[in-house]
Design a protein around this motif. Structure first.
Motif, PDB file in Angstrom:
ATOM      1  N   LEU A  96       0.815  -1.180   0.120  1.00 29.89           N
ATOM      2  CA  LEU A  96      -0.163   0.278   0.008  1.00 29.89           C
ATOM      3  C   LEU A  96       0.938   1.241  -0.175  1.00 29.89           C
ATOM      4  N   LEU A  97       0.672   2.015  -0.917  1.00 24.53           N
ATOM      5  CA  LEU A  97       1.634   3.461  -1.212  1.00 24.53           C
ATOM      6  C   LEU A  97       0.710   4.625  -1.160  1.00 24.53           C
ATOM      7  N   PHE A  98       1.004   5.701  -0.272  1.00 24.81           N
ATOM      8  CA  PHE A  98       0.405   6.797  -0.248  1.00 24.81           C
ATOM      9  C   PHE A  98       1.177   7.792  -0.873  1.00 24.81           C
ATOM     10  N   LEU A  99       0.668   8.548  -1.906  1.00 23.85           N
ATOM     11  CA  LEU A  99       1.429   9.701  -2.616  1.00 23.85           C
ATOM     12  C   LEU A  99       0.790  10.960  -2.600  1.00 23.85           C
ATOM     13  N   ASP A 100       1.356  11.912  -1.809  1.00 29.25           N
ATOM     14  CA  ASP A 100       0.696  13.281  -1.938  1.00 29.25           C
ATOM     15  C   ASP A 100       1.253  13.944  -2.714  1.00 29.25           C
ATOM     16  N   GLU A 101       0.617  14.632  -3.670  1.00 28.61           N
ATOM     17  CA  GLU A 101       1.100  15.362  -4.818  1.00 28.61           C
ATOM     18  C   GLU A 101       2.340  15.074  -5.078  1.00 28.61           C
ATOM     19  N   PRO A 102       2.657  13.929  -5.511  1.00 29.51           N
ATOM     20  CA  PRO A 102       4.034  13.310  -5.834  1.00 29.51           C
ATOM     21  C   PRO A 102       4.703  14.144  -7.013  1.00 29.51           C
ATOM     22  N   THR A 103       3.999  14.759  -8.129  1.00 31.59           N
ATOM     23  CA  THR A 103       4.636  15.333  -9.192  1.00 31.59           C
ATOM     24  C   THR A 103       4.921  16.889  -8.993  1.00 31.59           C
ATOM     25  N   VAL A 104       4.552  17.464  -7.877  1.00 28.57           N
ATOM     26  CA  VAL A 104       4.703  18.986  -7.740  1.00 28.57           C
ATOM     27  C   VAL A 104       6.283  19.091  -7.911  1.00 28.57           C
ATOM     28  N   GLY A 105       6.528  20.259  -8.663  1.00 25.60           N
ATOM     29  CA  GLY A 105       7.863  20.505  -8.971  1.00 25.60           C
ATOM     30  C   GLY A 105       8.863  19.898  -9.787  1.00 25.60           C
ATOM     31  N   LEU A 106       8.297  18.668 -10.576  1.00 21.90           N
ATOM     32  CA  LEU A 106       8.944  17.938 -11.460  1.00 21.90           C
ATOM     33  C   LEU A 106       8.582  18.328 -13.034  1.00 21.90           C
ATOM     34  N   ASP A 107       9.847  18.299 -13.734  1.00 15.49           N
ATOM     35  CA  ASP A 107       9.581  18.534 -15.072  1.00 15.49           C
ATOM     36  C   ASP A 107       8.987  17.311 -16.015  1.00 15.49           C
ATOM     37  N   ILE A 108       8.600  17.679 -17.084  1.00 17.69           N
ATOM     38  CA  ILE A 108       7.657  16.729 -17.703  1.00 17.69           C
ATOM     39  C   ILE A 108       8.386  15.390 -17.919  1.00 17.69           C
ATOM     40  N   LYS A 109       9.633  15.277 -18.250  1.00 18.27           N
ATOM     41  CA  LYS A 109      10.156  13.781 -18.461  1.00 18.27           C
ATOM     42  C   LYS A 109      10.105  13.315 -17.002  1.00 18.27           C
ATOM     43  N   SER A 110      10.392  13.862 -15.808  1.00 17.02           N
ATOM     44  CA  SER A 110      10.616  13.127 -14.548  1.00 17.02           C
ATOM     45  C   SER A 110       9.010  12.823 -14.094  1.00 17.02           C
ATOM     46  N   ARG A 111       8.195  13.530 -14.661  1.00 16.04           N
ATOM     47  CA  ARG A 111       6.578  13.415 -14.065  1.00 16.04           C
ATOM     48  C   ARG A 111       6.349  11.954 -15.162  1.00 16.04           C
ATOM     49  N   GLU A 112       6.545  11.749 -16.395  1.00 10.48           N
ATOM     50  CA  GLU A 112       6.371  10.581 -17.067  1.00 10.48           C
ATOM     51  C   GLU A 112       7.034   9.560 -16.667  1.00 10.48           C
ATOM     52  N   THR A 113       8.271   9.632 -16.242  1.00  7.29           N
ATOM     53  CA  THR A 113       8.964   8.349 -15.562  1.00  7.29           C
ATOM     54  C   THR A 113       8.299   7.963 -14.321  1.00  7.29           C
ATOM     55  N   MET A 114       7.754   9.090 -13.447  1.00  5.55           N
ATOM     56  CA  MET A 114       6.847   8.525 -12.320  1.00  5.55           C
ATOM     57  C   MET A 114       5.638   7.968 -12.711  1.00  5.55           C
ATOM     58  N   TRP A 115       5.102   8.545 -13.557  1.00  9.23           N
ATOM     59  CA  TRP A 115       3.619   8.020 -13.954  1.00  9.23           C
ATOM     60  C   TRP A 115       3.939   6.329 -14.470  1.00  9.23           C
ATOM     61  N   ARG A 116       4.973   6.252 -15.233  1.00 14.76           N
ATOM     62  CA  ARG A 116       5.153   4.708 -15.742  1.00 14.76           C
ATOM     63  C   ARG A 116       5.360   3.723 -14.568  1.00 14.76           C
ATOM     64  N   LEU A 117       6.236   4.220 -13.603  1.00 12.25           N
ATOM     65  CA  LEU A 117       6.636   3.420 -12.376  1.00 12.25           C
ATOM     66  C   LEU A 117       5.166   3.204 -11.620  1.00 12.25           C
ATOM     67  N   ILE A 118       4.496   3.915 -11.543  1.00 13.51           N
ATOM     68  CA  ILE A 118       3.166   4.247 -10.701  1.00 13.51           C
ATOM     69  C   ILE A 118       2.396   2.893 -11.146  1.00 13.51           C
ATOM     70  N   ARG A 119       2.202   3.191 -12.843  1.00 14.36           N
ATOM     71  CA  ARG A 119       1.505   2.102 -13.499  1.00 14.36           C
ATOM     72  C   ARG A 119       2.039   0.506 -13.289  1.00 14.36           C
ATOM     73  N   ARG A 120       3.392   0.619 -13.305  1.00 15.39           N
ATOM     74  CA  ARG A 120       4.293  -0.584 -13.182  1.00 15.39           C
ATOM     75  C   ARG A 120       3.961  -1.212 -11.705  1.00 15.39           C
ATOM     76  N   LEU A 121       4.014  -0.197 -10.463  1.00 12.37           N
ATOM     77  CA  LEU A 121       3.469  -0.806  -9.441  1.00 12.37           C
ATOM     78  C   LEU A 121       2.111  -1.364  -9.121  1.00 12.37           C
ATOM     79  N   LEU A 122       0.937  -0.888 -10.118  1.00 12.47           N
ATOM     80  CA  LEU A 122      -0.292  -1.072  -9.784  1.00 12.47           C
ATOM     81  C   LEU A 122      -0.348  -2.621 -10.564  1.00 12.47           C
TER      82      LEU A 122
END
Length: 231
Positions: A86-112
């Motif tokens: 179980l993972l809680f993410l509170d505003e995880p992409t605030v301050g990230l550039d587009i590339k870093s945000r896309e990387t985080m989105w991909r990893l979130i989908r992978r974790l799911l």
């Protein structure tokens, strides 16, 4: 997971990334991950976490010298290093550039896909639309909507119609069901209730109409409607 969160051992399957986080400023990213991983019985190897989250360039950098976006990346890495169920993410992409945000989105989908349950808090509606299985809308401390993305979007009866047409905006805005119409060069963007009737009328008015596209209301439009009703 059926156990009390008050017991420390029960929290070892939970990861968290809060909006306000203070990690040890003197530690390098790799050292911070090694320290955090030591709290868990079966953590991911530190090198694997660094590779997964794409922070190789930050591994040897002290936390205090990082930018806001870089700190968020390291915080995310520490949140997943314990293999959370179980993972809680509170505003995880605030301050990230587009590339870093896309990387985080991909990893979130992978974790799911791997079975991790994620509770994501965000003000970026496109983020919720792209990632969420279920969406909860909160206003003034109250839950005002809960369901799938499509279910929440369905509270807005409007549809967005896009096309290339010679029909004038002035003519279209007088049609029943049309909320707004905007033209950019030859491209029209129309917001309408009862989009099917509007589309039929467009086709009748302009036999040369092209590039027709009809979309449901966005999650952002649904959010605005719901929160305005709750105000």
């Amino acid at each position: 997971m059926g156990r009390s969160p008050l017991e420390v051992e029960n929290r070892l399957e939970i990861g968290g990334m809060m909006q306000e986080v203070s990690l040890a400023p003197e530690l390098r990213a790799r050292e911070q991950l090694k320290l955090t991983a030591s709290y868990y019985p079966n953590p991911l190897p530190v090198d694997d976490v660094i590779a997964l989250t794409g922070i190789e360039a930050l591994a040897g950098q002290r936390y205090a010298t990082m930018s806001t976006g870089q700190k968020r990346q390291v915080q995310f890495a520490t949140a997943i290093c314990g293999r959370p169920k179980l993972l809680f993410l509170d505003e995880p992409t605030v301050g990230l550039d587009i590339k870093s945000r896309e990387t985080m989105w991909r990893l979130i989908r992978r974790l799911l896909e791997q079975g991790c349950s994620i509770v994501l808090t965000t003000h970026y509606l496109e983020e919720a639309e792209a990632l969420a299985d279920r969406v909860a809308v909160l206003a003034k401390g109250r839950l005002i909507a809960l369901g799938s993305v499509d279910e929440v979007r369905s509270v807005v009866a409007r549809r967005q119609i896009k096309c290339v047409s010679t029909v004038t905006v002035e003519e279209i805005t007088g049609w029943p069901g049309v909320v707004s119409a905007i033209r950019e060069d030859m491209a029209l963007t129309i917001s309408a209730v009862g989009a099917e009737a509007v589309v039929r009328r467009l086709l009748d008015a302009d036999t040369g109409l092209s590039n027709l596209e009809v979309k449901a209301a966005s999650l952002a439009e649904a959010f605005t409607t719901l929160t305005e009703e709750a105000a």
